[in-house]
Write an enzyme that holds these catalytic residues in place. Structure first.
Site, PDB file in Angstrom:
ATOM      1  CB  CYS A 172      -0.947  -0.001   1.196  1.00 47.05           C
ATOM      2  SG  CYS A 172      -2.284  -1.211   1.052  1.00 47.05           S
ATOM      3  CG  PHE A 223      -7.478  -4.953  -0.911  1.00 51.36           C
ATOM      4  CD1 PHE A 223      -6.427  -4.071  -1.085  1.00 51.36           C
ATOM      5  CD2 PHE A 223      -7.628  -5.578   0.314  1.00 51.36           C
ATOM      6  CE1 PHE A 223      -5.531  -3.824  -0.052  1.00 51.36           C
ATOM      7  CE2 PHE A 223      -6.743  -5.338   1.349  1.00 51.36           C
ATOM      8  CZ  PHE A 223      -5.689  -4.463   1.169  1.00 51.36           C
ATOM      9  CG  HIS A 311      -2.976   4.046   1.240  1.00 55.04           C
ATOM     10  ND1 HIS A 311      -3.385   3.704  -0.025  1.00 55.04           N
ATOM     11  CD2 HIS A 311      -3.132   2.938   1.999  1.00 55.04           C
ATOM     12  CE1 HIS A 311      -3.754   2.427  -0.030  1.00 55.04           C
ATOM     13  NE2 HIS A 311      -3.613   1.953   1.186  1.00 55.04           N
ATOM     14  CG  ASN A 344      -6.324  -0.495   0.269  1.00 51.57           C
ATOM     15  OD1 ASN A 344      -5.548  -0.193  -0.632  1.00 51.57           O
ATOM     16  ND2 ASN A 344      -5.908  -0.792   1.479  1.00 51.57           N
TER      17      ASN A 344
END
Length: 389
Positions: A172, A223, A311, A344
């Site tokens: 990430c 995700f 993030h 994500n």
């Protein structure tokens, strides 16, 4: 989509910047993004995932439903499709050695998305592909030699002496690492223009649920897939380039003794992740000192005087960051929007956040200074002190 790239005239060259760039400092000149065609609304994910993996365990379904609600994600994109599962049914079979099949899908898909994002970015920039001197290529979703950086450079028609850097399996924080590396290249090679691309797919980690692997359900709920691209260069050409953000100062730092908190292992079945429950707490315990190290370079002391591009690893991390630093609610709005709209998407997500931030900072009185932050395996912190232009 068409692979034709712009003729070198920027659509945005008339846009006036509010602040002058610092001579010699790297700036973001353009951004782009791309996604696979399969859009998955979060309310449809549970039924689809249970059907695709042939799982009829009511307790697993109930847990996945809870996770899908808690992630705050509304929509995501995915390479996985009905056609892929029909061609490779073994991907949904527990214990099948499928790494070969996964890479047959992931390797070309990652480059295809990176190519589309790069073309969008180059068109926004308005320059020529022949002016790109370096490529920084970030992915945790492909494995091969040569890497996707070469395939991307070839398909874009870049010069054969373009400098290429591959950053593989950073997870990430890879997008912010890519920005840091591109910044160093830009500032040490006058006149250079760097294409940073990030591209990710969850194909390597797709598998049927198993109670022995609880994090698989978190991944399924959180995700997504996609790609992003950024053009970076110092000393932008007046009248031809439109910098909107300066990369002022960058820091990477790892937390000793935390290498097992985020653990990813590649096997014959794909990639397996384990995520420690103490991850949000570890980040919370160390983030203030890390942020102050970055802020000190510009003499900044107040967190709420900054804009924040974080993030969005998940809502828990954002919530703890907001609480620990006593941030005003709107400070993490761009991060939350990226999580809601895309999930994500690993290394890509910071670019989606920066795109939202670009629009926010256009308003009158927008903050001059901000931070870009990402966290990943290590535990590694990546941070950049940003200046809005």
């Amino acid at each position: 989509m068409s692979k034709t790239i712009g003729n070198g005239v920027s659509k945005h060259h008339a846009t006036l910047t509010r602040r002058a760039p610092t001579p010699g400092k790297a700036t973001i000149l353009a951004t782009g993004k791309a996604f696979p065609s399969q859009l998955v609304p979060q309310e449809c994910l549970v039924e689809g995932y249970m059907r695709n993996t042939k799982c009829d365990d009511a307790s697993i379904k109930e847990k996945l439903e809870r996770l899908c609600k808690s992630t705050t994600v509304k929509t995501r994109y995915t390479v996985m499709s009905k056609e892929i599962l029909e061609k490779y049914p073994e991907l949904a079979t527990e214990g099948s050695p499928t790494i070969k099949q996964r890479l047959e899908i992931a390797n070309p898909a990652v480059v295809e998305m990176a190519l589309e994002a790069s073309i969008a970015c180059i068109n926004e920039w308005g320059g020529s592909v022949k002016d790109i001197t370096h490529v920084v290529y970030v992915s945790s979703s492909e494995i091969r030699l040569p890497g996707g950086d070469l395939y991307l450079a070839s398909q874009l028609g870049l010069r054969n002496d373009v400098g290429r850097v591959m950053l593989y399996f950073l997870g990430c924080y890879g997008g912010v690492t890519g920005l840091r590396v591109a910044k160093d290249i830009a500032e040490n090679n006058p006149g250079s223009r760097i294409l940073l691309t990030t591209s990710e797919t969850t194909i390597l980690g797709f598998r049927p649920p198993n109670k022995a692997r609880p994090y698989d359900l978190v991944g399924a709920a959180l995700f997504g897939d996609g790609a992003a691209a950024v053009i970076i260069g110092a000393d932008p050409v007046i009248g031809k380039e439109s910098p909107f953000m300066e990369l002022s100062y960058a820091v990477q730092q790892f937390l000793p003794g935390t290498q097992n908190v985020i653990d990813g292992r590649l096997s014959e079945e794909g990639i397996n992740f384990k995520l420690g429950r103490d991850l949000p707490q570890k980040i919370e315990d160390n983030i203030e000192e890390f942020c102050r190290k970055l802020m000190s370079k510009a003499g900044l002391t107040e967190f709420n005087d900054l804009f924040w591009a974080v993030h969005p690893g998940g809502p828990a991390i954002l919530n703890r960051l907001e609480s620990n630093l006593k941030l005003n609610t709107e400070k993490l709005e761009c991060s939350r929007r990226a999580l809601i709209n895309y999930g994500n998407v690993s290394s890509n997500t910071i670019v989606y956040v920066l795109e939202y931030m670009k629009e926010e900072l256009k308003r009158e009185g927008g903050e001059e200074w901000g931070l870009a932050l990402a966290f990943g395996p290590g535990i590694t912190f990546e941070g950049i002190l940003l200046r809005s232009l």
